[in-house]
Design a protein around this motif. Structure first.
Motif, PDB file in Angstrom:
ATOM      1  N   UNK A  91       0.684  -1.373   0.024  1.00 44.05           N
ATOM      2  CA  UNK A  91      -0.081   0.010  -0.005  1.00 44.05           C
ATOM      3  C   UNK A  91       0.884   1.113   0.000  1.00 44.05           C
ATOM      4  N   UNK A  92       1.763   1.414   0.838  1.00 38.84           N
ATOM      5  CA  UNK A  92       2.998   2.298   0.904  1.00 38.84           C
ATOM      6  C   UNK A  92       3.553   2.522  -0.567  1.00 38.84           C
ATOM      7  N   UNK A  93       3.927   1.477  -1.147  1.00 40.51           N
ATOM      8  CA  UNK A  93       4.652   1.581  -2.351  1.00 40.51           C
ATOM      9  C   UNK A  93       3.565   2.151  -3.616  1.00 40.51           C
ATOM     10  N   UNK A  94       2.444   1.714  -3.360  1.00 40.46           N
ATOM     11  CA  UNK A  94       1.386   2.126  -4.417  1.00 40.46           C
ATOM     12  C   UNK A  94       1.241   3.837  -4.098  1.00 40.46           C
ATOM     13  N   UNK A  95       1.106   4.275  -2.734  1.00 41.39           N
ATOM     14  CA  UNK A  95       1.002   5.791  -2.631  1.00 41.39           C
ATOM     15  C   UNK A  95       2.373   6.436  -3.123  1.00 41.39           C
ATOM     16  N   UNK A  96       3.559   5.968  -2.896  1.00 40.85           N
ATOM     17  CA  UNK A  96       4.652   6.593  -3.500  1.00 40.85           C
ATOM     18  C   UNK A  96       4.467   6.575  -5.146  1.00 40.85           C
ATOM     19  N   UNK A  97       4.110   5.285  -5.652  1.00 40.81           N
ATOM     20  CA  UNK A  97       3.909   5.428  -7.059  1.00 40.81           C
ATOM     21  C   UNK A  97       2.965   6.454  -7.789  1.00 40.81           C
ATOM     22  N   UNK A  98       2.016   6.516  -6.922  1.00 34.75           N
ATOM     23  CA  UNK A  98       0.856   7.474  -7.181  1.00 34.75           C
ATOM     24  C   UNK A  98       1.570   8.862  -7.380  1.00 34.75           C
ATOM     25  N   UNK A  99       2.086   9.090  -6.221  1.00 32.80           N
ATOM     26  CA  UNK A  99       2.817  10.386  -6.243  1.00 32.80           C
ATOM     27  C   UNK A  99       3.742  10.693  -7.260  1.00 32.80           C
ATOM     28  N   UNK A 100       4.574   9.672  -7.570  1.00 31.48           N
ATOM     29  CA  UNK A 100       5.464   9.868  -8.612  1.00 31.48           C
ATOM     30  C   UNK A 100       4.752  10.108 -10.208  1.00 31.48           C
ATOM     31  N   UNK A 101       3.703   9.425 -10.248  1.00 28.83           N
ATOM     32  CA  UNK A 101       2.925   9.410 -11.344  1.00 28.83           C
ATOM     33  C   UNK A 101       2.115  10.894 -11.516  1.00 28.83           C
ATOM     34  N   UNK A 102       1.610  11.324 -10.282  1.00 36.30           N
ATOM     35  CA  UNK A 102       1.079  12.691 -10.335  1.00 36.30           C
ATOM     36  C   UNK A 102       2.235  13.641 -10.596  1.00 36.30           C
ATOM     37  N   UNK A 103       3.462  13.583 -10.245  1.00 36.02           N
ATOM     38  CA  UNK A 103       4.544  14.638 -10.381  1.00 36.02           C
ATOM     39  C   UNK A 103       4.785  14.578 -11.917  1.00 36.02           C
ATOM     40  N   UNK A 104       4.949  13.389 -12.560  1.00 30.51           N
ATOM     41  CA  UNK A 104       5.376  13.322 -13.966  1.00 30.51           C
ATOM     42  C   UNK A 104       4.311  13.764 -14.861  1.00 30.51           C
ATOM     43  N   UNK A 105       2.818  13.478 -14.367  1.00 29.13           N
ATOM     44  CA  UNK A 105       2.016  14.103 -15.265  1.00 29.13           C
ATOM     45  C   UNK A 105       1.941  15.617 -14.999  1.00 29.13           C
ATOM     46  N   UNK A 106       2.250  15.991 -13.804  1.00 25.57           N
ATOM     47  CA  UNK A 106       2.245  17.834 -13.772  1.00 25.57           C
ATOM     48  C   UNK A 106       3.463  18.154 -14.815  1.00 25.57           C
ATOM     49  N   UNK A 107       4.500  17.503 -14.866  1.00 31.30           N
ATOM     50  CA  UNK A 107       5.814  18.072 -15.528  1.00 31.30           C
ATOM     51  C   UNK A 107       5.216  17.891 -17.085  1.00 31.30           C
TER      52      UNK A 107
END
Length: 151
Positions: A91-107
């Motif tokens: 679950x923690x890994x998914x949260x980190x992955x989701x944050x990374x995906x959001x950051x990449x989407x923002x860029x």
């Protein structure tokens, strides 16, 4: 003639990174679901085993069977505790992955916005150039007509 978009490479790189982050997030989600399913199976197995044991114990059990049951339940509880940790970690890994995906989407969105602005500026520049050329053609035509009228 349009000028090349100098940030095209960065836009492409941002798209690639966003795609890779989405794939990683999908993989992490699948791992979390798998861990949760394993936990659910262990919990169901524990419940079934305990129910069967209680049914058997109604007729009385000797000490060896009772000790075997306790030892097995202890091992099962340990496995369940470990699987709960695995689910929490997933679950923690998914949260980190989701944050990374959001950051990449923002860029990606930022570079895409810059790209759209560049395209609009190029269209505006081309439109002005075309208007300038039409104006020059009109002036030449009027001048030619005026010279022709004087002769």
């Amino acid at each position: 003639m349009t000028t090349p978009y100098v940030l095209k490479t960065l836009l492409d790189l941002a798209q690639d990174r966003s795609d890779a982050a989405a794939v990683r997030l999908g993989r992490l989600n699948a791992q979390e679901q798998s861990a949760a399913q394993k936990l659910q199976l262990l919990l169901e197995y524990r419940q079934d085993y305990q129910a069967r044991f209680q049914e058997l114990s109604k007729n009385g059990l000797d000490q060896a069977k009772w000790l075997n049951f306790r030892a097995f339940m202890s091992k099962l509880d340990t496995a369940i505790a470990e699987q709960r940790k695995a689910v929490a970690s997933s679950h923690d890994n998914v949260q980190v992955g989701r944050s990374d995906w959001h950051a990449q989407q923002h860029k990606l969105k930022s570079f895409d916005t810059l790209s759209q602005r560049h395209r609009l500026a190029e269209l505006h520049r081309a439109s002005k150039q075309e208007q300038r050329e039409q104006d020059e053609q009109t002036i030449k035509s009027l001048a030619h007509n005026k010279v022709s009228a004087e002769h």
